[in-house]
Design an enzyme around this catalytic site. Structure first.
Site, PDB file in Angstrom:
ATOM      1  N   HIS A 326       0.861  -1.184   0.000  1.00 19.77           N
ATOM      2  CA  HIS A 326       0.000   0.000   0.000  1.00 19.77           C
ATOM      3  C   HIS A 326       0.894   1.230   0.000  1.00 19.77           C
ATOM      4  O   HIS A 326       1.838   1.321   0.793  1.00 19.77           O
ATOM      5  CB  HIS A 326      -0.905  -0.008   1.235  1.00 19.77           C
ATOM      6  CG  HIS A 326      -2.056   0.944   1.127  1.00 19.77           C
ATOM      7  ND1 HIS A 326      -1.899   2.305   1.195  1.00 19.77           N
ATOM      8  CD2 HIS A 326      -3.383   0.727   0.960  1.00 19.77           C
ATOM      9  CE1 HIS A 326      -3.069   2.887   1.066  1.00 19.77           C
ATOM     10  NE2 HIS A 326      -3.993   1.947   0.916  1.00 19.77           N
ATOM     11  N   ARG A 346      -6.468  10.287  -0.382  1.00 19.49           N
ATOM     12  CA  ARG A 346      -6.121  10.759  -1.714  1.00 19.49           C
ATOM     13  C   ARG A 346      -7.353  10.917  -2.584  1.00 19.49           C
ATOM     14  O   ARG A 346      -7.445  11.834  -3.400  1.00 19.49           O
ATOM     15  CB  ARG A 346      -5.115   9.795  -2.352  1.00 19.49           C
ATOM     16  CG  ARG A 346      -3.728   9.939  -1.749  1.00 19.49           C
ATOM     17  CD  ARG A 346      -2.767   8.872  -2.274  1.00 19.49           C
ATOM     18  NE  ARG A 346      -2.990   7.580  -1.649  1.00 19.49           N
ATOM     19  CZ  ARG A 346      -2.942   6.425  -2.285  1.00 19.49           C
ATOM     20  NH1 ARG A 346      -2.700   6.388  -3.580  1.00 19.49           N
ATOM     21  NH2 ARG A 346      -3.135   5.295  -1.636  1.00 19.49           N
TER      22      ARG A 346
END
Length: 557
Positions: A326, A346
């Site tokens: 990740h 994000r």
């Protein structure tokens, strides 16, 4: 601990570039996404492309396959169970369906099997619900509401994210079942984030063409796990749960079908024999193997046990040559190192910036591409942010989210992470977070079909232990979907097998004897290793050297 004076000075650089970046976001201007060729080129920085991190399997159905060394070590290992010392003639438990694993997939399987009228026993390594499902934060994908979305687009996103290597049949089942899963969870009482009129909120995830990410704040997995675990508690007569009792070996019968497992009680140190008409493997991932030394988001028990038990029994492995890192794992403070920072940050608009406060990558690239960009920025370009431990990270500029969406959005939509950082005197509404790729997901696993069936009759699997649905890279939100879709399917398939296909046989561990002979014949040096590992060993290696008796990694003591 709070940010050091040195890091606070570096944050000032991020603050100077933030206003211009926020204005660009407001105008709809994004950092240019990479072309397919650029994505292909940058992946050479990804850990999967370091051949020295892999080794060749020398025994079993995948002989010759190169996968991470840490996994091969546990394939090239003897079973924890001595077949000559286990009495299979008098099982401790008998049940219709044995489910190995008490996370999202196993719990969903139990509920669906019970609906079909069979008795279920869940055997779980730690407490019921201690699983990677609890660690999943950002959301669950499903094409549920938009006239601009459909399972068709979800399918294309999944295939593209997996580099078009995925098993198409598994992906088709995943996306077609997704809306049904959402309706099921909503009916059971899962509290997803909604608008005032009751519509589900959605966000983009990396690599998605539509907003189909449903979420419950930044604790989506915990909310799903709470919901289905509570539902299991409603049926104590039909679903029994054995905690602190991991499976350490599968039991086959003389017809070649799976008919249960040997468990190990972590509290009493007893071996327990469970006879079952059908067995569901839902043991999850393997982040605690710390492949290539990476930190991990995974829960304490994620040691890939199901992979090694199934492989010894003859089930092939798929896609284990790829592992997902990740992009945004905590790199500072050190006490929280490796913990997941959901991609939802994000998706909500937070930029990724380097030590100069510059964007260097579009923040919603697929995860393998995004991680590769972080690694290149820190190790090749020399623009990572140095931290006191000697490591490097990049900034995730969370404060700009409130500037984009209104004050209070971060605290409201990311309560878990706000609380986590607040404990270390870091206010993520005012200060960015330091992140670096962290070992997150086991893209591959054991081979199954879209009914969860393996090559061994009576052995069904679902969730992260299986391989094929995600190809060589998983998109955000498809892990929770995978465990729900294929967990439910595994439960229904197991119940059907019990009712229509089960044929009793003589219990045996002959497959273990056969595997041990193959290891010996191959000349593999097992180094005294045994598998499954069960629990990681974090004791001081210098202390281990001085111990009078030899202790191998992962042995139970």
């Amino acid at each position: 601990m709070p940010y050091t004076p040195e890091l606070k000075r570096l944050i000032k650089i991020v603050e100077r570039t933030r206003p211009a970046r926020v204005e660009k976001k407001k105008r709809g201007e994004e950092f240019p996404p990479m072309s397919l060729k650029e994505r292909e080129d940058i992946l050479k920085y990804h850990p999967d492309f370091k051949d020295e991190g892999k080794a060749e399997i020398l025994v079993g159905p995948n002989k010759g396959y190169r996968i991470p060394k840490e996994m091969v070590d546990l394939i090239h290992a003897k079973s924890r169970v001595d077949p000559d010392l286990i009495d299979l003639s008098n099982p401790d438990y008998e049940t219709d369906v044995l489910i190995i694993g008490g996370g999202g997939a196993g719990t969903a399987a139990a509920l669906m099997a019970r609906e079909q009228g069979v008795k279920v026993l869940i055997a779980t390594k730690l407490r019921h619900g201690d699983a990677n499902t609890m660690m999943a934060e950002g959301g669950i994908q499903a094409a549920t509401k938009s006239e601009k979305d459909s399972p068709y687009y979800h399918y294309l996103d999944c295939m593209g994210g997996g580099h078009f290597k995925n098993d198409p049949e598994l992906v088709e089942t995943l996306v077609m079942e997704a809306p049904k899963v959402m309706a099921w969870l909503d009916k059971l009482g899962a509290m997803f984030s909604k608008f005032e009129d009751g519509r589900l909120k959605t966000l983009h995830g990396g690599g998605t063409s539509r907003k189909r990410m449903h979420f419950a704040g930044d604790i989506t997995g915990a909310e799903i796990m709470r919901t289905i675990r509570d539902e299991v508690r409603n049926y104590p007569d039909d679903i029994k749960v054995l905690e602190f009792s991991p499976a350490v070996e599968l039991i086959l019968n003389d017809k070649g079908a799976c008919e249960g497992a040997v468990l190990y009680n972590l509290e009493t140190e007893e071996y327990i024999v469970v006879k079952a008409k059908a067995t569901v493997l839902a043991t999850g991932g393997s982040g605690r193997l710390h492949i290539q030394g990476f930190m991990t988001t995974n829960h304490y028990g994620a040691t890939g046990d199901g992979l090694f038990m199934a492989y010894r029994a003859g089930v092939p492995l798929k896609f284990l040559h790829t592992v997902q890192y990740h992009p945004t794992g905590v790199i500072f403070p050190e006490q929280a190192e490796g913990l997941l920072i959901t991609e939802k940050f994000r998706g909500a608009g937070a930029n990724i910036v380097n030590i100069d406060g510059e964007q260097f990558v579009y923040e919603r690239e697929p995860r393998d591409v995004e991680s590769s960009a972080f690694i290149r920025e820190c190790t090749v370009r020399g623009k990572g942010v140095p931290i006191p431990t000697g490591k490097f990270g990049v900034w995730l500029d969370s404060p700009m989210i409130d500037l984009l969406k209104g004050e209070g959005y971060v605290r409201r939509e990311f309560p878990g992470k706000w609380i986590l950082f607040h404990r270390y005197e870091i206010d993520i509404t005012k200060e960015p977070m330091l992140v670096y790729p962290t070992l997150h997901y086991q893209n591959g696993g054991i081979a199954i079909n879209n009914r969860g069936e393996t090559v061994i009759p009576g052995l069904i699997a679902g969730g992260e232990v299986s391989g094929g649905v995600h190809g060589e890279n998983r998109l955000m939100g498809n892990s929770l979907l995978d465990v729900m879709v294929y967990g439910r399917i595994a439960g229904m398939t197991a119940a059907e097998y019990v009712k229509t296909k089960f044929k009793d046989g003589k219990l045996t561990l002959d497959h273990v004897r056969k595997y041990h002979k193959e290891l010996d014949a191959s000349g593999v040096d097992t180094g005294g290793r045994v598998s499954p590992m069960v629990l990681p060993d974090y004791s001081n290696p210098e202390v281990r050297k001085k111990q009078l008796t030899t202790t191998y990694v992962g042995t139970l003591r």
